[in-house]
Design an enzyme around this catalytic site. Structure first.
Site, short mmCIF file in Angstrom:
data_model
loop_
_atom_site.label_atom_id
_atom_site.label_comp_id
_atom_site.label_asym_id
_atom_site.label_seq_id
_atom_site.Cartn_x
_atom_site.Cartn_y
_atom_site.Cartn_z
N GLU A 175 -14.02 41.51 -12.02
CA GLU A 175 -13.73 41.88 -13.41
C GLU A 175 -14.95 41.98 -14.32
O GLU A 175 -15.00 41.38 -15.39
CB GLU A 175 -12.74 40.85 -14.00
N ASN A 222 -14.16 43.67 -7.28
CA ASN A 222 -12.71 43.56 -7.50
C ASN A 222 -12.38 43.66 -8.99
O ASN A 222 -13.05 43.04 -9.81
CB ASN A 222 -12.28 42.19 -6.95
N HIS A 258 -2.02 44.21 -10.66
CA HIS A 258 -1.04 43.42 -11.41
C HIS A 258 -0.32 44.41 -12.32
O HIS A 258 -0.91 44.88 -13.31
CB HIS A 258 -1.74 42.36 -12.28
N GLU A 290 -4.25 41.89 -5.35
CA GLU A 290 -3.51 40.88 -6.12
C GLU A 290 -2.16 41.42 -6.59
O GLU A 290 -1.68 41.09 -7.69
CB GLU A 290 -4.34 40.40 -7.33
N ASP A 292 1.31 42.24 -7.83
CA ASP A 292 2.59 41.67 -8.26
C ASP A 292 3.21 42.61 -9.29
O ASP A 292 2.50 43.38 -9.95
CB ASP A 292 2.51 40.21 -8.75
C1 XIL Z 1 -5.31 33.34 -11.67
C2 XIL Z 1 -4.54 32.28 -10.89
O1 XIL Z 1 -3.43 32.87 -10.28
C3 XIL Z 1 -4.12 31.15 -11.80
O2 XIL Z 1 -3.55 30.09 -11.05
C4 XIL Z 1 -5.31 30.65 -12.60
O3 XIL Z 1 -4.87 29.70 -13.53
C5 XIL Z 1 -6.03 31.77 -13.32
O4 XIL Z 1 -6.38 32.79 -12.39
N1 XIL Z 1 -7.23 38.08 -11.66
C6 XIL Z 1 -7.90 37.34 -10.71
C7 XIL Z 1 -7.36 36.04 -10.27
O5 XIL Z 1 -8.91 37.81 -10.16
O6 XIL Z 1 -8.35 35.13 -9.91
C8 XIL Z 1 -6.45 35.43 -11.31
O7 XIL Z 1 -5.84 34.28 -10.76
C9 XIL Z 1 -5.42 36.43 -11.77
C10 XIL Z 1 -6.07 37.64 -12.38
#
Ligand code: XIL
Length: 370
Positions: A175, A222, A258, A290, A292
């Site tokens: 990020e 990423n 996401h 990631e 969802d």
């Molecule tokens: C999130 C986790 O799922 C949580 O448990 C934590 O509190 C915060 O981070 N992008 C990412 C992940 O790259 O590392 C993040 O994970 C979600 C968004």
């Protein structure tokens, strides 16, 4: 000599053969019609369906949940890859400064690696350079750029060496870009930064340190909201292209994915496919890291819409030869990060909070098996 039973069985067989010979076509087309109406039962796990496609099926996981029987059973059977949801981030894994006798804490990360190995799963590392989940000894340490450079270099070296031959790929940098394509301010980039110069130079340095630390690991950049062709993905693409040209060690791009139901739009999905294609042309490996699909409620209609979108995203990855990983951010709604970060939303994963498979599970499975 045949008894009555054998004769009647023989007669039935003869009649069936004769009948089928006469009306074979009609019978066959009837059966085919039946098949297309009734969905075939989903045979095998996601992992098996993925293997047939040469696709790794991953999920994020936490060591603290492994003691739950359902959690461990699903994780160890349905997935071929595990990624620590938090355990390998800077704060959790390097909670104390290097001057402390015990600066690192590998306990949770090691437990996850042990679980993965005993279930024949690969492990993906997340993440070495990020602006979130940093320990206070870093953020409040008043370090000079030169000191910060040393801290990061030694962090990358130590963590990657610890997991060498156990973690096959790392999100080296996470990020780094804003939505408008500019670089996100961070302690590593410009606050005060590691003194590497300007622009994406600090990302380049991190990748070079990572290659040095574990030459066999695949190195990824990423990010989120970079699925479509947009300003953010344009900036990532320009960086990746430059890195490839200049021999900076970058092996792949992670697309977090996401998303919400608004993403189920033909234009957005087509843009995602186009985006994957342009990165693939640079010779990069592509991972969906990631995934969802968050919802506002768990009505049957919402779950069906979610299933449709999960299926479509799975198909995008299946259809792009450089897409090698489909990973969800957890697998049960019981332990999803969504309700804590998106107020009023949730129900984002493939199993519900009672570990029952949701329609989205079947949709992913079907898209893999298609
Ligand atoms: C999130 C986790 O799922 C949580 O448990 C934590 O509190 C915060 O981070 N992008 C990412 C992940 O790259 O590392 C993040 O994970 C979600 C968004």
């Amino acid at each position: 000599m045949m008894n009555a039973c054998a004769i009647s069985a023989w007669f039935r067989m003869l009649m069936t053969t004769l009948l089928c010979g006469m009306c074979g076509t009609a019978l066959l087309s009837g059966a085919a019609a039946q098949e297309s109406r009734v969905a075939a039962p989903a045979a095998g796990t996601l992992r098996q369906a993925g293997e047939a496609r040469h696709l790794t099926i991953g999920t994020a996981a936490a060591a603290s949940h492994l003691a739950e029987a359902d959690y461990a059973a699903i994780l160890g059977s349905e997935f071929s890859q595990l990624q620590a949801e938090n355990a390998m981030k800077f704060g959790p894994i390097h909670p104390r400064p290097d001057t402390d006798p015990n600066p690192y804490n590998f306990v949770s990360g090691d437990a996850l690696v042990a679980f993965a190995q005993s279930h024949n799963m690969v492990v993906r590392g997340h993440t070495l350079v990020w602006h979130n989940q940093l320990p206070e000894w870093v953020t409040k340490g008043n370090h000079s750029p030169a000191q910060l450079g040393e801290i990061l270099h030694s962090h990358i070296k130590t963590v990657m060496a610890h997991y060498a031959s156990k973690v096959y790929a790392w999100d080296v940098v996470n990020e780094a870009f804003n939505d408008d394509g500019t670089l996100h301010p961070t302690i590593w980039y410009d606050q005060p930064g590691i003194g590497a110069g300007t622009g994406t130079k600090y990302i380049e340095l991190a990748l070079r340190w990572a290659r040095e630390a574990d030459p066999s690991a695949k190195l990824f950049y990423n990010d989120y909201d970079a699925e479509e062709v947009n300003k953010k993905s344009d900036a990532i693409y320009a960086m990746a292209k430059r890195f490839k040209k200049n021999g900076v060690p970058l092996d792949g791009i992670g697309f977090q994915a996401h998303v919400g139901l608004h993403f189920d739009d033909p234009a957005k999905l087509a843009s995602f496919a186009r985006n994957l294609k342009r990165f693939a042309k640079l010779g990069l490996e592509l991972h969906i890291t990631e995934l969802d699909v968050r919802l506002n409620d768990s009505s049957p209609a919402s779950l069906a819409a979610q299933a449709k979108l999960y299926g479509e995203i799975t198909t995008l990855c299946v259809q792009q030869p450089k897409c090698k990983l489909l990973q969800t951010w957890g697998f049960t709604d019981k332990h999803s990060w969504i309700p804590g970060f998106y107020k009023g939303q949730g129900w984002a994963l493939l199993w519900d909070d009672k570990y029952q498979k949701k329609p989205a599970y079947e949709a992913v499975h079907d898209a893999l098996a298609k």
